[in-house]
Scaffold this motif. Structure first.
Motif, mmCIF file in Angstrom:
data_model
loop_
_atom_site.group_PDB
_atom_site.id
_atom_site.type_symbol
_atom_site.label_atom_id
_atom_site.label_comp_id
_atom_site.label_asym_id
_atom_site.label_seq_id
_atom_site.Cartn_x
_atom_site.Cartn_y
_atom_site.Cartn_z
ATOM 1 N N SER A 23 0.829 -1.214 0.000
ATOM 2 C CA SER A 23 0.000 0.000 0.000
ATOM 3 C C SER A 23 0.854 1.250 0.000
ATOM 4 O O SER A 23 0.538 2.232 -0.672
ATOM 5 C CB SER A 23 -0.932 0.002 1.214
ATOM 6 O OG SER A 23 -1.889 -1.014 1.104
ATOM 7 N N ARG A 26 2.082 1.609 -3.487
ATOM 8 C CA ARG A 26 1.030 2.087 -4.399
ATOM 9 C C ARG A 26 0.733 3.568 -4.184
ATOM 10 O O ARG A 26 0.394 4.277 -5.128
ATOM 11 C CB ARG A 26 -0.244 1.265 -4.225
ATOM 12 C CG ARG A 26 -0.237 -0.043 -4.954
ATOM 13 C CD ARG A 26 -1.614 -0.677 -4.987
ATOM 14 N NE ARG A 26 -2.246 -0.739 -3.692
ATOM 15 C CZ ARG A 26 -2.091 -1.726 -2.817
ATOM 16 N NH1 ARG A 26 -1.326 -2.753 -3.114
ATOM 17 N NH2 ARG A 26 -2.708 -1.708 -1.654
ATOM 18 N N THR A 125 -5.940 -4.922 -7.584
ATOM 19 C CA THR A 125 -5.894 -3.766 -6.685
ATOM 20 C C THR A 125 -7.298 -3.211 -6.469
ATOM 21 O O THR A 125 -7.676 -2.862 -5.353
ATOM 22 C CB THR A 125 -4.970 -2.673 -7.265
ATOM 23 O OG1 THR A 125 -3.659 -3.224 -7.386
ATOM 24 C CG2 THR A 125 -4.933 -1.448 -6.374
ATOM 25 N N ARG A 128 -9.394 -5.316 -3.982
ATOM 26 C CA ARG A 128 -8.954 -5.424 -2.587
ATOM 27 C C ARG A 128 -10.081 -5.200 -1.585
ATOM 28 O O ARG A 128 -10.242 -5.992 -0.647
ATOM 29 C CB ARG A 128 -7.833 -4.409 -2.320
ATOM 30 C CG ARG A 128 -6.519 -5.047 -2.098
ATOM 31 C CD ARG A 128 -5.428 -4.001 -1.933
ATOM 32 N NE ARG A 128 -5.224 -3.757 -0.533
ATOM 33 C CZ ARG A 128 -5.304 -2.577 0.056
ATOM 34 N NH1 ARG A 128 -5.581 -1.498 -0.623
ATOM 35 N NH2 ARG A 128 -5.101 -2.458 1.336
#
Length: 174
Positions: A23, A26, A125, A128
């Motif tokens: 995370s 990202r 993604t 999630r």
């Protein structure tokens, strides 16, 4: 309490910390046009890991509070462990898909790795939050309301890492 080793909570913690690390990455990804940005990406991943470790204290403290206030701690521990296993199973399937996509990205030739990114990591993604919701359902089915409470707090913690890292360190364009 039970004498079995806490494998389920440990596995959930490791999975949560790994997710927090990704995370952080990202939150930074796409913000820097430099070619050599290994330090910056490592720093972003560490920021995610650090923030995730702090945020994951919330479900750990919730579980501890439930255990400390329970009239039958052994039963509550078993309930939370069963719920944790129900939480872990969907997340393990999701993490396996992510790791396979990452392996394809790093090991395949350029065009195939780009395809792995587009059809694998991109949609995963976006999925999630759904994976966390399914994990919460698994926690409820495995351990009832106490496990759902801990699972929902854990889900909010891991889903909160990326926006928090972005807001704190990467809100402004570099």
């Amino acid at each position: 309490m039970t004498s079995t080793p806490p494998l389920v909570p440990l596995a959930l913690l490791l999975l949560g910390l790994l997710d927090a690390t990704f995370s952080g990455f990202r939150a930074y990804a796409g913000r820097d046009a430099r070619i050599r940005k290994h330090r910056a990406t490592a720093r972003a991943a560490l920021r995610g890991l650090a923030l995730g470790a702090v945020l994951l204290l919330a479900p750990a403290l919730t579980a501890a509070g439930l255990l400390l206030t329970a009239s039958d701690r052994s039963r509550t521990y078993h309930t939370l462990t069963s719920g944790g296993l129900g939480y872990l199973l969907p997340l393990t399937a999701y993490a396996t898909a992510v790791l396979l996509s990452l392996a394809a990205y790093f090991l395949l030739p350029f065009r195939a790795s780009t395809l792995a990114m587009v059809i694998g990591l991109g949609p995963l993604t976006l999925l999630r939050p759904l994976a966390v919701a399914v994990a919460c359902l698994g926690a409820f089915l495995g351990g009832g309301w106490p496990a759902l409470l801990v699972g929902a707090i854990a889900g909010a913690a891991v889903l909160g890492v990326e926006p928090a890292v972005h807001r704190r360190w990467y809100r402004h364009v570099l």
